[in-house]
Design an enzyme around this catalytic site. Sequence first.
Site, PDB file in Angstrom:
ATOM      1  N   HIS A 161       0.841  -1.209   0.000  1.00  0.00           N
ATOM      2  CA  HIS A 161       0.000   0.000   0.000  1.00  0.00           C
ATOM      3  C   HIS A 161       0.875   1.257   0.000  1.00  0.00           C
ATOM      4  CE1 HIS A 161      -3.525   2.500   1.355  1.00  0.00           C
ATOM      5  NE2 HIS A 161      -2.536   3.233   1.851  1.00  0.00           N
ATOM      6  N   GLU A 162       1.869   1.286   0.879  1.00  0.00           N
ATOM      7  CA  GLU A 162       2.741   2.463   0.964  1.00  0.00           C
ATOM      8  C   GLU A 162       3.642   2.575  -0.263  1.00  0.00           C
ATOM      9  OE1 GLU A 162       2.043   4.617   3.084  1.00  0.00           O
ATOM     10  OE2 GLU A 162       0.725   3.352   4.276  1.00  0.00           O
ATOM     11  N   HIS A 167       1.993   4.534  -2.914  1.00  0.00           N
ATOM     12  CA  HIS A 167       2.149   5.979  -2.695  1.00  0.00           C
ATOM     13  C   HIS A 167       3.522   6.438  -3.186  1.00  0.00           C
ATOM     14  CE1 HIS A 167      -1.436   6.807  -0.325  1.00  0.00           C
ATOM     15  NE2 HIS A 167      -1.138   5.880   0.572  1.00  0.00           N
ATOM     16  N   ASN A 196      -5.006   7.672  -1.205  1.00  0.00           N
ATOM     17  CA  ASN A 196      -5.904   6.771  -0.488  1.00  0.00           C
ATOM     18  C   ASN A 196      -7.318   6.814  -1.046  1.00  0.00           C
ATOM     19  OD1 ASN A 196      -4.037   5.719   1.353  1.00  0.00           O
ATOM     20  ND2 ASN A 196      -4.251   7.496   2.680  1.00  0.00           N
TER      21      ASN A 196
END
Length: 913
Positions: free
Chosen positions: A156-157, A160, A167
């Site tokens: 998930h990170e 980014h 998000n």
Amino acid sequence: MGSFKSSVFILVLHLLEGALSNSLIHLNNNGYEGIVIAIDPNVPEDETLIQQIKDMVTQASPYLFEATEKRFYFKNVAILVPENWKTKPEYERPKLETYKNADVLVAEPNPPGNDQPYTEQMGKCGEKGERIYFTPDFLAGKRLDEYGPQGRVFVHEWAHLRWGLFNEYNDDQKFYLSNKEIKPVKCSADIAGKNVVNHCQGGSCATKPCRRDRVTGLYAQECEFIPDEQQTEKASIMFSQSIDSVVEFCTEENHNREAPNMQNQRCNLRSTWEVIRDSEDFKKTTPMTAQPPQPTFSLLQIGQRIVCLVLDKSGSMAIGDRLKRLTQAGKLFLLQTVEQGSWVGMVTFDSAAYVQSALRQIKGGTDRDALTKSLPTVASGGTSICSGLRSAFTVIRKKYKTDGSEIVLLTDGEDNTISSCFNEVKQSGAIIHTVALGPSAAAELEELSKMTGGLQTYASDQAQNNGLIDAFGALSSGNGAVSQHSIQLVSRGSTLQNSQWMNGTVIVDSTVGNDTLFLITWTSQPPQILLWDPSGKKQDGFVVDTNTKMAYLQVPGTAKVGTWTYSLQASSQTLTLTVTSRASSATLPPVTVTSKVNKDTGKFPSPVVVYAKIHQGGLPILRATVTALIESVDGKTVTLELLDNGAGADATKDDGIYSRYFTAYNTNGRYSIKVWALGGVNAARQMGISQQNGAMYRAGRMKNGEIIWNPPRPKINIDDLLSKQVPFSRTSSGGSFVASNVPNAPIPDLFPPCQITDLKAKIQGDSLINLTWTAPGDDYDHGRADRYIIRISTNILDLRDKFNDSLQVNTTDLIPKEATSEEVFVFKPENIAFENGTDLFIAIQAVDEVDLESEISNIAQVSLFLPPQTPPETPSPSLPCPDSNITSAIPGIHILKVMWKWLGELQLSVALG
């Protein structure tokens, strides 16, 4: 607005390349290599942490591989072990890997207890992030209930960091109205779950259904969407990677475009997979046919700093006191900037190279003074940069390997042979920081910084701008504890006439004060120097060096906290003042300022974005006054006020990152960037904040049909944050970029207004719509736009894709304000059905005076909800007779079901056994 204003204070940007990122990550045949995960020096030694990092990446790699349709995996990772941990045979010395270019930092939470993983993002949708942050407790698995498995969170990170995704949840607005229904902010919309609230009273808690607000039609803020335990939906990782079934990113087919989240707001309603598909990574890879190998790891331990100064002493250095200014800046570096325990050598060069000092360890003042005596004093000869570099490699290799060593290269001359040693530089493993002095420094100089991850800086011949001292002041270590780093508090210069005074103050705050140095330089005769500490005591003891034309005072012990006052008097010459210090305590993080631009080449008419990050440890410093001074190669300067307002160039409000567009090109060539930061004086206050780009904190989870609630997520409270902030001033040094394609004057207006990214809409009364946004400018976020175009539609995709065909709102009375001002506009929708349950989408476009148009804004949504009328009260002398029946499900137990007719708010429940 103060976008272009003069300021005598300057803070040099510490340029961490950005998109221009210093990251060593590269993609090699579907595998990511060069990932650097650093353990902060303040983390207590714990070998299990290294294994936990390995486990996280190993778990993440196959998850990433499947989520990207067999396209990407993690190939190798370097783990940076702190210098203060015990040495081990398997720990190697780093090459280009440093804390400054680490992609992931493992650090203690600040404030304590806040273990949320997050990624620092400064740029737009699709632009790489800066760094991922994890805490030891998170890696140890102590936050599994809140965030899910560590490997999934890492992916998930990573999305980014690598692809600039945002998000797909929203902590500030968890629900929205669509077609009269209340819907959770989620992606995909098919994720099933319950809308419930954890109602606590008197020490006990109970799970209850959410209640609809009779005015807004929405649930209250404390209502939560809890996903069901059993799911079939596979997307999306940017919503909640903790759901077992979620193994994909949202695509065009299942993306929830109506959900008011950051992904929709920042990425123009595009799905996360669409953004990934547009990335350079995706374009240069094809899916693999076999399973990828497991990641490999290297363990690297930071050692003592090794630096060699490589200084130009060619004939051109005699121009305009350049050599004298070099000596002044070199003395600051040797006396103050370079850390205790470092090894320092020195080489000078003209058409050949000369070793001035072998590596010498800085153990105290004697070593520092001895090295200053090796600085060049005579300028002559030609320019051979490669000779200087090769000599520096030799100096270093006599004692250490060149891996991870640093070279500070200063030159003012042209050299068309510089590329001849590029391969040697790459193979050396050394980091090269470049300082270009004056307008004629070699054009290829910055390539040395780019290929090795070093700083690139530029100093003009304008002595009053203090650029050369600032460039050398920027060269603190890229490793080690921040408490050991030199921090610039003030950098100021002025040209004085007729016995004029240069007066001012320096704020020494409680986070700094150790090893404080006041440095004054002049160009002709020693000035009169007066300095008072916060108690009013006059300070004596300045060391005056008339040959170098500088004087300095080392404040003994820890400098007094408060405002120091100075007065300098001189005639017909230029003075500069530089004040540096170090942290007051190893346990109290100092306020620091780092900065960057989004590109190393500004190609007209593309703007450059200037960023400044102001933090104390992990906490953002808010409401600071931040000013950037940008100086072109011909000496002209432009001043920008940087803002943390979540508009224009600024991605996120109140994250301690201040941003602004630079468009005021006036010539081709190098531009230096300097910034001044002043904070903690007139701070505003508002509600608590949370990390904007972190993994979702699960309020609760389903287990065996029951909801198990997690503790409330810790929040940073701005009231508390600001109450702890003290007045401070900072400077931080040394960044540059190169402009190209700038036309001759008069320069045409080719810059449109910037995109509006913070448009918000709400219903006012029964049928009015209230819009708010931050005003763009005539040129991006400077000046004033000429007019606005507002359009509406009941179809969100039609508004995005067919904006010019959508219904236009009458904005005759709407006159744009100056850039960065708040705009408010109220209108009544006309020529469109706007009744109970109608969903209306709104977007804005700004236009300047030469009809250049901004990008379409983010799309705001309103849903008209008319509260049901309260039934008239009716007399009820006696209870009504209910409809009832009795069922028997279990022998001996009877349940009386009572269906009451409408009695307003009366609710009765009867159970018989």
